[in-house]
Motif scaffolding. Structure first.
Motif, PDB file in Angstrom:
ATOM      1  N   ILE A  52       0.833  -1.205   0.000  1.00  0.00           N
ATOM      2  CA  ILE A  52       0.000   0.000   0.000  1.00  0.00           C
ATOM      3  C   ILE A  52       0.866   1.253   0.000  1.00  0.00           C
ATOM      4  N   GLU A  53       1.917   1.268   0.809  1.00  0.00           N
ATOM      5  CA  GLU A  53       2.768   2.458   0.888  1.00  0.00           C
ATOM      6  C   GLU A  53       3.515   2.700  -0.422  1.00  0.00           C
TER       7      GLU A  53
ATOM      8  N   ASN B  73       4.508   6.645  -0.991  1.00  0.00           N
ATOM      9  CA  ASN B  73       5.156   7.042   0.256  1.00  0.00           C
ATOM     10  C   ASN B  73       6.476   6.303   0.488  1.00  0.00           C
ATOM     11  N   GLU B  74       6.731   5.262  -0.301  1.00  0.00           N
ATOM     12  CA  GLU B  74       7.957   4.474  -0.156  1.00  0.00           C
ATOM     13  C   GLU B  74       8.371   3.958  -1.525  1.00  0.00           C
TER      14      GLU B  74
ATOM     15  N   ARG C 160       6.002  -0.505   9.500  1.00  0.00           N
ATOM     16  CA  ARG C 160       5.787   0.154   8.210  1.00  0.00           C
ATOM     17  C   ARG C 160       7.120   0.198   7.470  1.00  0.00           C
ATOM     18  N   PRO C 161       7.097   0.146   6.160  1.00  0.00           N
ATOM     19  CA  PRO C 161       8.360   0.159   5.408  1.00  0.00           C
ATOM     20  C   PRO C 161       9.175   1.420   5.636  1.00  0.00           C
ATOM     21  N   GLN C 162       8.500   2.577   5.872  1.00  0.00           N
ATOM     22  CA  GLN C 162       9.233   3.827   6.073  1.00  0.00           C
ATOM     23  C   GLN C 162      10.135   3.766   7.301  1.00  0.00           C
TER      24      GLN C 162
END
Length: 414
Positions: free
Chosen positions: A61-62, A67-68, A94-96
């Motif tokens: 999703i990110e 966002n990533e 979250r990947p971030q």
């Protein structure tokens, strides 16, 4: 993105929810004279399936949202999805926060390593010394609920509230500590949840990685609070229903989620009236009393919902919830008699009960100190003699008072 989500949710649907829905379809069909021919699956549920599938979904999703950046190294992507410290029970990252850390070079740092080891030791203490001791008495009551009523059910329910907190937050502490030892920083998953003064605040402190996951990937896409009032209530209720189902394929978990959804909605609906009542009674002039009242009310509501989370069946949950105040005076007298003259309480020696209460007090005292200062940092400032004396005392307490009966972590089943 769609195919990725279908793949992840499909794995959950087959392993975790297929039998639940199939059994309910069978029961519904039998009520109308229909025979369901689809057999149940006899497959094992992979440990931590709900956690690492949600972590994989957050990456997709990110990246989709921009966002990533997409990870080009398959090994590092696989490490993100299956990072062993938090693989089986979170926190859901979250990947971030974590992906860039896998690309960085990590050097040995003595202070960081010892700080992580302290956190791991505290998590292990919460699990083995507190949670597993409480489990002995909680299991005795919840596995045979019809043998008890009144104060015994209330004590077992309160004990379970602390058991599940120490069990789950204990694992999170071990996960965060072990990651820190290796140089990685994971997100905080618990922040003194039983100090919350409202259900909304409770969910800002309990299982933070999951509550924020549902906020960002379900609540906000549904419209959040940027919709009509009744649609807003609908969004809240749906999120908590899904949260209940995420925890387990059982009606008890769904009702647990529904209760928290109802608490939230009821709190918003009655906010103006409650504020008027507080103003009329001038409760804010007595902050200690008012804060205690809020804290006790919130904790009581959370404990009532925990009944459905812990109960082995809907019938058990119904019995416990309807007999909490049944023969309260008589059961309290019986409990007092056991406390003064008996040898056993809730199936355990009386000393075990007192130890459980004592360690809950120790837990809350440590929480208070942590809220006032960075406790691990303060311990590191002790002189070596005092510091190692404290470590030795911890080790003796752990060995002597730990319950070593191979209890797995509660959230491993999710």
């Amino acid at each position: 993105m769609v195919w990725s989500l279908i793949a992840n949710l499909g794995v959950l649907a087959i392993f975790k929810y297929f039998n639940f829905f199939n059994q309910n379809i069978t029961a519904l069909g039998e009520a109308f004279g229909y025979q369901n021919q689809i057999p149940s699956l006899t497959i094992l549920l992979p440990i931590g399936l709900s956690f690492h599938t949600f972590q994989a979904m957050s990456y997709t999703i990110e990246v989709y949202r921009g966002n990533e950046k997409a990870e080009q190294h398959f090994g590092i992507y696989a490490l993100y999805v299956m990072f062993y410290p938090q693989l089986v029970a979170g926190p859901i990252e979250r990947p971030q926060n974590i992906l860039h850390q896998f690309h960085e070079k990590h050097y040995f740092d003595y202070d960081r390593v010892t700080d992580g080891l302290k956190l791991m030791a505290w998590g292990l203490f919460k699990k083995v010394v507190i949670a597993d001791r409480l489990a002995l008495m909680v299991n005795k009551v919840y596995n045979n609920p019809t043998d008890y009523e009144g104060i015994f059910l209330i004590i077992a329910t309160v004990f379970f509230a602390f058991q599940i907190f120490c069990d789950f937050s204990g694992y999170s502490d071990i996960a965060l500590g072990s990651a820190q030892v290796m140089g990685f920083t994971l997100m905080e998953n618990f922040r003194r949840p039983y100090a919350a003064k409202s259900i909304k605040e409770f969910w800002g402190r309990w299982h933070i990685s999951l509550s924020t996951w549902f906020r960002d990937y379900l609540y906000v896409p549904l419209g959040g609070n940027r919709v009509s009032t009744w649609r807003w209530y609908y969004n809240i209720f749906i999120v908590f229903l899904v949260s209940g189902l995420w925890h387990g394929a059982s009606w008890t978990f769904i009702i647990w989620g529904a209760l928290h959804g109802f608490y939230q909605i009821f709190g918003f609906i009655t906010a103006a009236q409650r504020n008027q009542l507080v103003k009329h009674l001038q409760l804010r002039k007595f902050p200690v009393f008012y804060n205690t009242l809020q804290l006790v009310t919130t904790f009581s509501l959370v404990c009532f919902a925990w009944i459905f989370f812990r109960a082995n069946s809907l019938a058990d949950a119904w019995y416990i919830s309807t007999h909490l105040f049944q023969n309260l005076l008589g059961s309290t007298k019986e409990f007092g008699s056991q406390l003064l003259f008996g040898r056993n309480i809730l199936g355990q020696y009386k000393q075990e009960f007192f130890l459980a209460v004592l360690f809950i007090i120790v837990l809350e005292r440590v929480h208070y100190l942590q809220s006032q200062q960075k406790l691990r940092l303060e311990i590191s400032k002790f002189r070596p003699l005092y510091r190692w004396g404290l470590y030795s005392m911890y080790l003796l307490v752990f060995i002597y008072f730990g319950v070593f009966n191979s209890n797995s972590f509660i959230y491993f089943q999710f």
